[in-house]
Design an enzyme around this catalytic site. Sequence first.
Site, PDB file in Angstrom:
ATOM      1  N   THR A 190      39.718  52.932  34.096  1.00 60.92           N
ATOM      2  CA  THR A 190      40.696  51.993  34.625  1.00 60.92           C
ATOM      3  C   THR A 190      42.077  52.608  34.566  1.00 60.92           C
ATOM      4  O   THR A 190      42.234  53.777  34.264  1.00 60.92           O
ATOM      5  CB  THR A 190      40.663  50.687  33.827  1.00 60.92           C
ATOM      6  OG1 THR A 190      41.587  49.778  34.413  1.00 60.92           O
ATOM      7  CG2 THR A 190      41.059  50.909  32.398  1.00 60.92           C
ATOM      8  N   GLU A 276      45.885  41.642  41.241  1.00 59.75           N
ATOM      9  CA  GLU A 276      47.159  41.113  41.759  1.00 59.75           C
ATOM     10  C   GLU A 276      46.911  40.026  42.801  1.00 59.75           C
ATOM     11  O   GLU A 276      46.324  40.277  43.859  1.00 59.75           O
ATOM     12  CB  GLU A 276      47.980  42.250  42.344  1.00 59.75           C
ATOM     13  CG  GLU A 276      48.507  43.181  41.260  1.00 59.75           C
ATOM     14  CD  GLU A 276      49.177  44.420  41.784  1.00 59.75           C
ATOM     15  OE1 GLU A 276      49.920  45.064  41.010  1.00 59.75           O
ATOM     16  OE2 GLU A 276      48.961  44.774  42.954  1.00 59.75           O
ATOM     17  N   ASN A 400      53.296  43.361  45.626  1.00 57.41           N
ATOM     18  CA  ASN A 400      53.489  44.777  45.921  1.00 57.41           C
ATOM     19  C   ASN A 400      54.697  45.045  46.787  1.00 57.41           C
ATOM     20  O   ASN A 400      55.280  46.147  46.718  1.00 57.41           O
ATOM     21  CB  ASN A 400      52.205  45.344  46.536  1.00 57.41           C
ATOM     22  CG  ASN A 400      51.136  45.566  45.500  1.00 57.41           C
ATOM     23  OD1 ASN A 400      51.180  46.528  44.751  1.00 57.41           O
ATOM     24  ND2 ASN A 400      50.192  44.653  45.410  1.00 57.41           N
ATOM     25  N   SER A 405      61.640  46.210  43.271  1.00 54.80           N
ATOM     26  CA  SER A 405      62.943  45.534  43.429  1.00 54.80           C
ATOM     27  C   SER A 405      63.365  44.839  42.146  1.00 54.80           C
ATOM     28  O   SER A 405      62.607  44.726  41.218  1.00 54.80           O
ATOM     29  CB  SER A 405      62.865  44.528  44.571  1.00 54.80           C
ATOM     30  OG  SER A 405      61.884  43.545  44.320  1.00 54.80           O
TER      31      SER A 405
END
Length: 405
Positions: A190, A276, A400, A405
């Site tokens: 992983t 995610e 993503n 940012s």
Amino acid sequence: MAAGLEHLQELLPVAGVELGTVAAGIRYRDRPDLAIIAVAGGSTCAAVFTRNAFCAAPVIVARRHLAGNSPRFLLINAGNANAGTGIQGIVDAETCCATLAELSGVASTAILPFSTGVIGELLPVSRIQAALPHAWQVRSPTGWSSVARAIMTTDTAPKGTSVHFTCQGHPVTVTGIAKGSGMIRPDMATMLAFLATDAQVPKKVLQHCLARGVAESFNRITVDGDTSTNDACVLLATGQSEVSIATIEDSAFAALQQAVTEVCLSLAQAIVRDGEGATKFITVEVAGGRNIQECEQVAYTIAQSPLVKTACFASDPNWGRILAAIGRSGVPDLEITGVSLYLGEACVIHGGVLHPKYTEEQGRTVMAQDDITLAVELGRGDARVQIWTCDLSFAYVKINAEYRS
């Protein structure tokens, strides 16, 4: 948002292992992001690393150090991958190892570095050096949960598990933690996983144990089909237990293998559940192949199809997308008349055509569940595989798109 991910349970200490964490301000504010795992002298270590050709600096350094030494420390940072950083990245990883070596009194080559986070930015070495003394001071046998949290990036929750069993009349513990949520299609293990046992195991035997455990777990998952530059999985054996395993033929080896594989599988599936933006946990089963390789081809083509994954997110039994994935998987001379497809227990396709008793209502019921099984029978052999993946949601794109940012 995680798809049925359970809360982190109490993790059992492993005799001969101490762990410490600190907030170094590498990328995250007001949370630990730097960790030390200290292991007793005389311990053995097995590891597998990413096969990505653009591997990160810490992977290069860890491989070098592991080749000639028995490690005494693992040094892990989150928030910065130290990948794509060239020679300077290697120098920075070595510098961090040297700092910990000075603190601990061991050779810097006895330290294995690991990093996870944003690719292409130089490691903030001075922050790590300033924070290391605190991580050193607070290390504790009970620090597993703290390290599981410190190594997180886009993970929504820490991941860890322990297995305790009796062998040769003595207790043995295997504890493991992992991080990973996106950029998941491991080609060895992983993103980062760290396991330890108190059994006495020589390095060669330990490496065999880890490789087999990884093959049945971390190398059977995918979130988005991307293999990270930083993947690493480490198994430490401290030798603090009375249980000694000299060869893979030892009767005790089977018990250890079962425990290590169980820990690896639990961690791997937790990564998928925490994929995610994931809302669904999907098991893809492919049976009836001529060999394992073609079963894997079909399974991963299904699991990594954006159309299949978005259909799962929408709870839409759009089985045509699954058939299309099977058909383009590249299995040579695939006879469509031998193919069957199941959504859960519902047979959708039999002999290559729609089953006369299948209904859309059956499909919708299955696809509305949090845990979904997609099963394929190829009808050409006895091989079978099982892999795990998740759906593809709006949140994956958002996470993503905003990651740097």
